[in-house]
Design an enzyme around this catalytic site. Structure first.
Site, PDB file in Angstrom:
ATOM      1  N   ALA A  66       0.871  -1.172   0.000  1.00  0.00           N
ATOM      2  CA  ALA A  66       0.000   0.000   0.000  1.00  0.00           C
ATOM      3  C   ALA A  66       0.912   1.227   0.000  1.00  0.00           C
ATOM      4  O   ALA A  66       2.079   1.148   0.413  1.00  0.00           O
ATOM      5  CB  ALA A  66      -0.885  -0.021   1.229  1.00  0.00           C
ATOM      6  N   GLY A 111       0.790  -5.042   1.026  1.00  0.00           N
ATOM      7  CA  GLY A 111      -0.416  -5.125   0.206  1.00  0.00           C
ATOM      8  C   GLY A 111      -0.164  -5.801  -1.138  1.00  0.00           C
ATOM      9  O   GLY A 111      -1.085  -6.336  -1.753  1.00  0.00           O
ATOM     10  N   GLU A 114      -0.335  -9.411  -0.419  1.00  0.00           N
ATOM     11  CA  GLU A 114      -1.762  -9.680  -0.162  1.00  0.00           C
ATOM     12  C   GLU A 114      -2.566  -9.686  -1.462  1.00  0.00           C
ATOM     13  O   GLU A 114      -3.499 -10.471  -1.619  1.00  0.00           O
ATOM     14  CB  GLU A 114      -2.308  -8.632   0.817  1.00  0.00           C
ATOM     15  N   GLU A 134       4.575  -5.196   7.461  1.00  0.00           N
ATOM     16  CA  GLU A 134       3.715  -4.240   8.178  1.00  0.00           C
ATOM     17  C   GLU A 134       4.078  -4.049   9.640  1.00  0.00           C
ATOM     18  O   GLU A 134       4.035  -2.920  10.151  1.00  0.00           O
ATOM     19  CB  GLU A 134       2.239  -4.684   8.083  1.00  0.00           C
TER      20      GLU A 134
HETATM   21  N1  DAK Z   1       4.596   3.209  -0.839  1.00  0.00           N
HETATM   22  C1  DAK Z   1       4.936   4.368  -1.436  1.00  0.00           C
HETATM   23  N2  DAK Z   1       6.041   4.509  -2.168  1.00  0.00           N
HETATM   24  C2  DAK Z   1       6.850   3.449  -2.298  1.00  0.00           C
HETATM   25  C3  DAK Z   1       6.546   2.218  -1.702  1.00  0.00           C
HETATM   26  C4  DAK Z   1       5.347   2.097  -0.948  1.00  0.00           C
HETATM   27  N3  DAK Z   1       4.942   0.980  -0.385  1.00  0.00           N
HETATM   28  N4  DAK Z   1       7.538   1.353  -2.002  1.00  0.00           N
HETATM   29  C5  DAK Z   1       8.418   2.021  -2.750  1.00  0.00           C
HETATM   30  N5  DAK Z   1       8.004   3.300  -2.938  1.00  0.00           N
HETATM   31  C6  DAK Z   1       8.672   4.356  -3.684  1.00  0.00           C
HETATM   32  C7  DAK Z   1       9.859   4.895  -2.921  1.00  0.00           C
HETATM   33  O1  DAK Z   1       9.440   5.859  -1.985  1.00  0.00           O
HETATM   34  C8  DAK Z   1      10.667   5.493  -4.046  1.00  0.00           C
HETATM   35  O2  DAK Z   1      10.090   6.726  -4.403  1.00  0.00           O
HETATM   36  P1  DAK Z   1      11.042   8.023  -4.733  1.00  0.00           P
HETATM   37  O3  DAK Z   1      11.829   8.243  -3.493  1.00  0.00           O
HETATM   38  O4  DAK Z   1      11.874   7.580  -5.898  1.00  0.00           O
HETATM   39  O5  DAK Z   1      10.050   9.100  -5.054  1.00  0.00           O
HETATM   40  C9  DAK Z   1      10.434   4.539  -5.189  1.00  0.00           C
HETATM   41  O6  DAK Z   1       9.234   3.842  -4.881  1.00  0.00           O
HETATM   42  C10 DAK Z   1      11.553   3.520  -5.359  1.00  0.00           C
HETATM   43  O7  DAK Z   1      11.723   2.887  -4.120  1.00  0.00           O
HETATM   44  P2  DAK Z   1      13.161   2.760  -3.396  1.00  0.00           P
HETATM   45  O8  DAK Z   1      14.034   3.905  -3.768  1.00  0.00           O
HETATM   46  O9  DAK Z   1      12.891   2.539  -1.956  1.00  0.00           O
HETATM   47  O10 DAK Z   1      13.730   1.447  -4.086  1.00  0.00           O
HETATM   48  P3  DAK Z   1      14.737   0.407  -3.466  1.00  0.00           P
HETATM   49  O11 DAK Z   1      15.139  -0.494  -4.579  1.00  0.00           O
HETATM   50  O12 DAK Z   1      15.837   1.081  -2.709  1.00  0.00           O
HETATM   51  O13 DAK Z   1      13.891  -0.444  -2.411  1.00  0.00           O
HETATM   52  C11 DAK Z   1      11.966  -1.660  -1.627  1.00  0.00           C
HETATM   53  C12 DAK Z   1      12.835  -1.227  -2.856  1.00  0.00           C
HETATM   54  C13 DAK Z   1      10.718  -2.360  -2.154  1.00  0.00           C
HETATM   55  C14 DAK Z   1      12.772  -2.630  -0.759  1.00  0.00           C
HETATM   56  C15 DAK Z   1      11.598  -0.400  -0.814  1.00  0.00           C
HETATM   57  O14 DAK Z   1      11.046   0.569  -1.699  1.00  0.00           O
HETATM   58  C16 DAK Z   1      10.613  -0.674   0.274  1.00  0.00           C
HETATM   59  O15 DAK Z   1      10.958  -1.209   1.333  1.00  0.00           O
HETATM   60  N6  DAK Z   1       9.337  -0.265   0.042  1.00  0.00           N
HETATM   61  C17 DAK Z   1       8.313  -0.383   1.032  1.00  0.00           C
HETATM   62  C18 DAK Z   1       7.877  -1.809   1.131  1.00  0.00           C
HETATM   63  C19 DAK Z   1       6.849  -1.974   2.227  1.00  0.00           C
HETATM   64  O16 DAK Z   1       7.120  -1.762   3.419  1.00  0.00           O
HETATM   65  N7  DAK Z   1       5.649  -2.362   1.820  1.00  0.00           N
HETATM   66  C20 DAK Z   1       4.568  -2.563   2.715  1.00  0.00           C
HETATM   67  C21 DAK Z   1       3.772  -1.317   2.735  1.00  0.00           C
HETATM   68  S1  DAK Z   1       2.589  -1.386   4.037  1.00  0.00           S
HETATM   69  C22 DAK Z   1      -4.683  -1.238   5.519  1.00  0.00           C
HETATM   70  C23 DAK Z   1      -4.592  -2.412   4.866  1.00  0.00           C
HETATM   71  C24 DAK Z   1      -3.415  -2.758   4.290  1.00  0.00           C
HETATM   72  C25 DAK Z   1      -2.321  -1.969   4.347  1.00  0.00           C
HETATM   73  C26 DAK Z   1      -2.457  -0.787   4.980  1.00  0.00           C
HETATM   74  C27 DAK Z   1      -3.633  -0.418   5.573  1.00  0.00           C
HETATM   75  N8  DAK Z   1      -5.901  -0.900   6.179  1.00  0.00           N
HETATM   76  C28 DAK Z   1      -6.877  -1.956   6.402  1.00  0.00           C
HETATM   77  C29 DAK Z   1      -6.157   0.426   6.562  1.00  0.00           C
HETATM   78  C30 DAK Z   1      -1.113  -2.382   3.737  1.00  0.00           C
HETATM   79  C31 DAK Z   1       0.053  -1.900   4.115  1.00  0.00           C
HETATM   80  C32 DAK Z   1       1.268  -2.086   3.335  1.00  0.00           C
HETATM   81  O17 DAK Z   1       1.286  -2.634   2.276  1.00  0.00           O
END
Ligand code: DAK
Length: 261
Positions: A66, A111, A114, A134
């Protein structure tokens, strides 16, 4: 149909849905979730589509979760709204009366993992990475992760992955049963299409009833599940494709003319 972050293509009896926000590694913001909802509405109505492939644009990521930037400042009410939107879209995808294959090139995190688990089948490239990070962000997997991961890989492994936030590679995902198949990155979409076409060559209504029986049957006890199976089995006999399939067999005819009727 106006879409901003999702591409819908149709080829023969297949639909290919691509999450297209490569700059953010295809992270799911509300705009993208709404696009997906619009696409699902179209697919539900299109009786010419027999199988669907869901993938992410670019080679680096399926969906990196997400959108954290959008979520960060949500208040309680907005968080709830975002959660309901996401859950409704994921459930709509899961309940689509057509099989959906997730073609996962790279990151399928949070997400994204998921979303892949809301599909029927997952094909991963050798570069794919899966995880539920998460808990490290201070939240629980909220798009069905606690429920679907436990159902797919079992509660022990699901708890390990969710509590540790470990990110696993394609090989480990295959070993624990999270993915069906691993392929070279450059072959990912072709392999997904090959499997989708193989499915699409069978009677679409029978495939849809199989999906219904497996999915609903998994949620109830075996006696109730067998009744669901019997119900779906019976429904096949109201279809023209059942007559065609059995007639083709008896006529020793390899070519079958299924009509999704
Ligand atoms: N959200 C927003 N932007 C993201 C992103 C994300 N999840 N993942 C990557 N990006 C963006 C980065 O901010 C970056 O943007 P700029 O800085 O270039 O503008 C760009 O994509 C490239 O990412 P990186 O520079 O970080 O690339 P790397 O190769 O260094 O790293 C990575 C890749 C996938 C390891 C890293 O980007 C990363 O750790 N991303 C986050 C992964 C993560 O934690 N995903 C889980 C998100 S939490 C809900 C239900 C469900 C959810 C929430 C609420 N409710 C019921 C209310 C779900 C939550 C989630 O999914």
């Amino acid at each position: 149909m106006e879409l901003k972050n999702v591409i819908l293509e149709k080829e023969g009896h297949l639909a290919i849905v691509t999450i297209n926000r490569p700059k953010a590694l295809n992270a799911l913001n509300s705009e993208t979730l709404k696009d997906l909802d619009t696409v699902l509405e179209d697919l539900e109505k299109d009786s010419n589509v027999y199988a669907v492939i869901l993938t992410g644009a670019g080679e680096k990521s399926f969906v990196a979760g997400a959108d954290i930037a959008e979520m960060k400042d949500l208040n309680e009410e907005q968080g709830k709204e975002f959660g309901i939107l996401g859950n409704n879209v994921f459930r709509r995808l899961e309940k689509l009366d057509k099989p959906v294959i997730a073609a996962v090139s790279g990151f399928a995190l949070g997400g994204g993992c998921e979303l892949a688990m809301s599909c029927d089948i997952r094909i991963a490239s050798v570069k794919a990475k899966f995880g539920q990070p998460e808990a490290g962000l201070g939240i629980t997997p909220g798009f069905g992760g606690t429920q679907r991961l436990a159902r797919i890989v079992g509660p022990g492994k699901a708890k390990e992955l969710i509590y540790t936030c470990d990110i696993i590679n394609a090989e480990e995902a295959y070993r624990i049963g999270l993915v069906n198949k691993i392929v070279e990155l450059e072959n990912l979409i072709d392999e997904a299409k090959a499997m989708a076409n193989k499915i699409a060559a069978n009677a679409p209504k029978a495939v849809a009833y199989c999906k219904d029986a497996i999915d609903r049957g998994m949620q109830v006890d075996i006696d109730a599940a067998i009744l669901i199976e019997a119900e779906d089995f019976g429904k096949c006999f109201a279809t023209e494709d059942q007559t065609e399939g059995m007639t083709a067999f008896l006529e020793r005819r390899a070519e079958k003319n299924f009509q999704n009727k």
